[in-house]
Design an enzyme around this catalytic site. Structure first.
Site, PDB file in Angstrom:
ATOM      1  N   LYS A 281       7.530 -47.545  -8.449  1.00 44.41           N
ATOM      2  CA  LYS A 281       6.855 -46.524  -9.260  1.00 44.41           C
ATOM      3  C   LYS A 281       5.991 -47.205 -10.316  1.00 44.41           C
ATOM      4  O   LYS A 281       6.476 -48.050 -11.069  1.00 44.41           O
ATOM      5  CB  LYS A 281       7.879 -45.613  -9.940  1.00 44.41           C
ATOM      6  CG  LYS A 281       7.224 -44.516 -10.773  1.00 44.41           C
ATOM      7  CD  LYS A 281       8.238 -43.474 -11.216  1.00 44.41           C
ATOM      8  CE  LYS A 281       8.887 -43.756 -12.539  1.00 44.41           C
ATOM      9  NZ  LYS A 281       8.054 -43.455 -13.709  1.00 44.41           N
TER      10      LYS A 281
ATOM     11  N   ASP B 299       2.920 -42.511 -10.851  1.00 43.26           N
ATOM     12  CA  ASP B 299       3.483 -41.458 -11.718  1.00 43.26           C
ATOM     13  C   ASP B 299       2.617 -41.269 -12.955  1.00 43.26           C
ATOM     14  O   ASP B 299       2.969 -41.706 -14.046  1.00 43.26           O
ATOM     15  CB  ASP B 299       4.915 -41.860 -12.101  1.00 43.26           C
ATOM     16  CG  ASP B 299       5.635 -40.771 -12.883  1.00 43.26           C
ATOM     17  OD1 ASP B 299       5.209 -39.602 -12.817  1.00 43.26           O
ATOM     18  OD2 ASP B 299       6.634 -41.100 -13.554  1.00 43.26           O
TER      19      ASP B 299
ATOM     20  N   PRO C 226      -8.238 -27.466 -12.076  1.00 42.48           N
ATOM     21  CA  PRO C 226      -8.022 -27.798 -10.659  1.00 42.48           C
ATOM     22  C   PRO C 226      -9.011 -28.819 -10.102  1.00 42.48           C
ATOM     23  O   PRO C 226      -8.614 -29.750  -9.394  1.00 42.48           O
ATOM     24  CB  PRO C 226      -8.163 -26.434  -9.969  1.00 42.48           C
ATOM     25  CG  PRO C 226      -7.725 -25.447 -11.007  1.00 42.48           C
ATOM     26  CD  PRO C 226      -8.203 -26.008 -12.315  1.00 42.48           C
TER      27      PRO C 226
ATOM     28  N   THR D  84      12.410 -33.661 -19.264  1.00 44.62           N
ATOM     29  CA  THR D  84      13.797 -33.656 -19.763  1.00 44.62           C
ATOM     30  C   THR D  84      13.860 -33.867 -21.268  1.00 44.62           C
ATOM     31  O   THR D  84      14.910 -33.700 -21.878  1.00 44.62           O
ATOM     32  CB  THR D  84      14.646 -34.723 -19.049  1.00 44.62           C
ATOM     33  OG1 THR D  84      13.910 -35.937 -19.023  1.00 44.62           O
ATOM     34  CG2 THR D  84      14.982 -34.302 -17.633  1.00 44.62           C
TER      35      THR D  84
ATOM     36  N   GLN E 278      19.141 -42.299 -21.575  1.00 46.52           N
ATOM     37  CA  GLN E 278      19.415 -41.291 -20.546  1.00 46.52           C
ATOM     38  C   GLN E 278      20.774 -40.659 -20.846  1.00 46.52           C
ATOM     39  O   GLN E 278      21.783 -41.346 -20.914  1.00 46.52           O
ATOM     40  CB  GLN E 278      19.428 -41.912 -19.144  1.00 46.52           C
ATOM     41  CG  GLN E 278      18.089 -42.481 -18.683  1.00 46.52           C
ATOM     42  CD  GLN E 278      17.095 -41.423 -18.208  1.00 46.52           C
ATOM     43  OE1 GLN E 278      17.281 -40.214 -18.465  1.00 46.52           O
ATOM     44  NE2 GLN E 278      16.036 -41.848 -17.558  1.00 46.52           N
TER      45      GLN E 278
ATOM     46  N   GLY F  46      15.103 -47.479 -13.029  1.00 47.56           N
ATOM     47  CA  GLY F  46      14.375 -48.431 -13.864  1.00 47.56           C
ATOM     48  C   GLY F  46      15.303 -49.489 -14.414  1.00 47.56           C
ATOM     49  O   GLY F  46      15.608 -50.491 -13.746  1.00 47.56           O
ATOM     50  N   ARG F  47      15.790 -49.258 -15.634  1.00 52.15           N
ATOM     51  CA  ARG F  47      16.570 -50.287 -16.331  1.00 52.15           C
ATOM     52  C   ARG F  47      17.781 -50.818 -15.574  1.00 52.15           C
ATOM     53  O   ARG F  47      18.062 -52.024 -15.662  1.00 52.15           O
ATOM     54  CB  ARG F  47      16.949 -49.774 -17.732  1.00 52.15           C
ATOM     55  CG  ARG F  47      15.753 -49.791 -18.672  1.00 52.15           C
ATOM     56  CD  ARG F  47      15.933 -48.902 -19.870  1.00 52.15           C
ATOM     57  NE  ARG F  47      15.858 -47.485 -19.500  1.00 52.15           N
ATOM     58  CZ  ARG F  47      15.914 -46.497 -20.371  1.00 52.15           C
ATOM     59  NH1 ARG F  47      16.057 -46.757 -21.657  1.00 52.15           N
ATOM     60  NH2 ARG F  47      15.822 -45.247 -19.967  1.00 52.15           N
TER      61      ARG F  47
HETATM   62  O1  C5P Z   1      15.058 -47.015 -16.917  1.00 51.62           O
HETATM   63  P1  C5P Z   1      15.352 -45.700 -16.269  1.00 51.62           P
HETATM   64  O2  C5P Z   1      16.191 -45.799 -15.014  1.00 51.62           O
HETATM   65  O3  C5P Z   1      15.844 -44.664 -17.243  1.00 51.62           O
HETATM   66  O4  C5P Z   1      13.897 -45.239 -15.779  1.00 51.62           O
HETATM   67  C1  C5P Z   1      13.676 -43.993 -15.224  1.00 51.62           C
HETATM   68  C2  C5P Z   1      12.213 -43.806 -14.913  1.00 51.62           C
HETATM   69  O5  C5P Z   1      12.016 -42.442 -14.583  1.00 51.62           O
HETATM   70  C3  C5P Z   1      11.283 -44.096 -16.088  1.00 51.62           C
HETATM   71  O6  C5P Z   1      10.040 -44.564 -15.527  1.00 51.62           O
HETATM   72  C4  C5P Z   1      11.085 -42.747 -16.731  1.00 51.62           C
HETATM   73  O7  C5P Z   1       9.847 -42.604 -17.366  1.00 51.62           O
HETATM   74  C5  C5P Z   1      11.172 -41.818 -15.529  1.00 51.62           C
HETATM   75  N1  C5P Z   1      11.617 -40.465 -15.831  1.00 51.62           N
HETATM   76  C6  C5P Z   1      12.843 -40.184 -16.436  1.00 51.62           C
HETATM   77  N2  C5P Z   1      13.208 -38.906 -16.690  1.00 51.62           N
HETATM   78  C7  C5P Z   1      12.398 -37.921 -16.358  1.00 51.62           C
HETATM   79  C8  C5P Z   1      11.182 -38.166 -15.744  1.00 51.62           C
HETATM   80  C9  C5P Z   1      10.818 -39.472 -15.494  1.00 51.62           C
HETATM   81  O8  C5P Z   1      13.605 -41.084 -16.737  1.00 51.62           O
HETATM   82  N3  C5P Z   1      12.776 -36.683 -16.580  1.00 51.62           N
END
Ligand code: C5P
Length: 234
Positions: free
Chosen positions: A32, A59, A66, A123, A193, A213-214
């Site tokens: 991503k 992303d 439109p 979120t 998160q 991600g992390r």
């Molecule tokens: O590091 P982590 O696993 O939290 O990364 C999640 C990825 O998903 C990040 O790129 C973040 O911007 C994205 N994301 C998220 N929550 C959302 C939408 C996108 O964590 N609701």
């Protein structure tokens, strides 16, 4: 089974992104590229990640009139990305224009149309934040309303939080792909998160793809972390 792990290349430079991508590529399904990396490194980073043979999820969460979104989607399709995001709150006409553009551009190029994913409610938004901008104050209801509108508008996929997967699977056609961030294995340090599921739980709840991600890029050994997530799904 295809590999459903999408690694978020949430790093600030092309060099760091390519190093990470090369390290973990054999253990993941796609990468991503979000706003931080894209704004720093430009479309070239998409081409360079694609050149490794990996699929790319762009992303950038398009939200505009439109015509403008359709043109941005066409540009993304020409970059040969496999998935991209738009905001469903841009409305049905915007979503239909995005999907049409994805299909028509791919047809002209002789490639497969990228999967246009709708983002419903960020979120970071809670009930007071939704009320403030004049939306349904119940986050779940607003998510379901926008998800249904996205499907009616022809989208084939949505981004949703882990805790929305089950409710959405109840109301959406089975072909709709759900892409889910907020994945945590329990091995990593606590971070921002709050509402998470493990990779296995998210897949069992009905996710099609997991954005991680992390837990991968901040791990001591990103490749081993990705492999261990993949094994947990077997
Ligand atoms: O590091 P982590 O696993 O939290 O990364 C999640 C990825 O998903 C990040 O790129 C973040 O911007 C994205 N994301 C998220 N929550 C959302 C939408 C996108 O964590 N609701």
């Amino acid at each position: 089974m295809r590999n459903p792990i999408i690694v978020a290349l949430d790093v600030p430079s092309a060099d760091q992104a390519l190093k990470l991508a090369e390290q973990v590529a054999p253990a993941v399904g796609a990468f991503k590229i979000g706003k931080e990396l894209f704004v720093a490194a430009g479309p070239d980073i998409v081409k360079r990640v694609r050149a490794t043979g990996a699929s790319v999820f762009l992303d950038l969460k398009f939200h505009d009139i439109p015509n403008t979104v359709a043109k941005a989607v066409a540009s993304a399709a020409r970059l040969d990305v496999q998935m991209l995001t738009i905001h469903t709150s841009g409305g049905s006409e915007m979503m239909r224009a995005a999907e049409k553009s994805a299909n028509e551009t791919a047809k002209a190029l002789g490639t497969e149309a990228p999967l246009v994913l709708g983002v419903t409610v960020l979120t970071s938004m809670d009930s007071p934040a939704l009320s403030e901008i004049g939306c349904l104050p119940n986050v779940g209801h607003q998510v379901e309303r926008l998800a249904a509108l996205a499907v009616q508008s022809g989208l084939r996929g949505l981004v949703c939080s882990p805790l929305e997967i089950m409710a959405l699977r109840q109301i959406l056609p089975a072909h709709i792909q759900l892409v889910t961030p907020g994945i945590r294995t329990g091995a990593e340090k606590a971070d921002d998160q709050k509402r998470t599921l493990s990779p296995r739980e998210a897949m069992q709840a009905g996710a099609s793809w997991l954005v991680v991600g992390r837990p991968i890029y901040a791990a001591e050994n990103p490749r081993a972390a990705a492999e261990s997530i993949l094994q947990s799904l077997a």
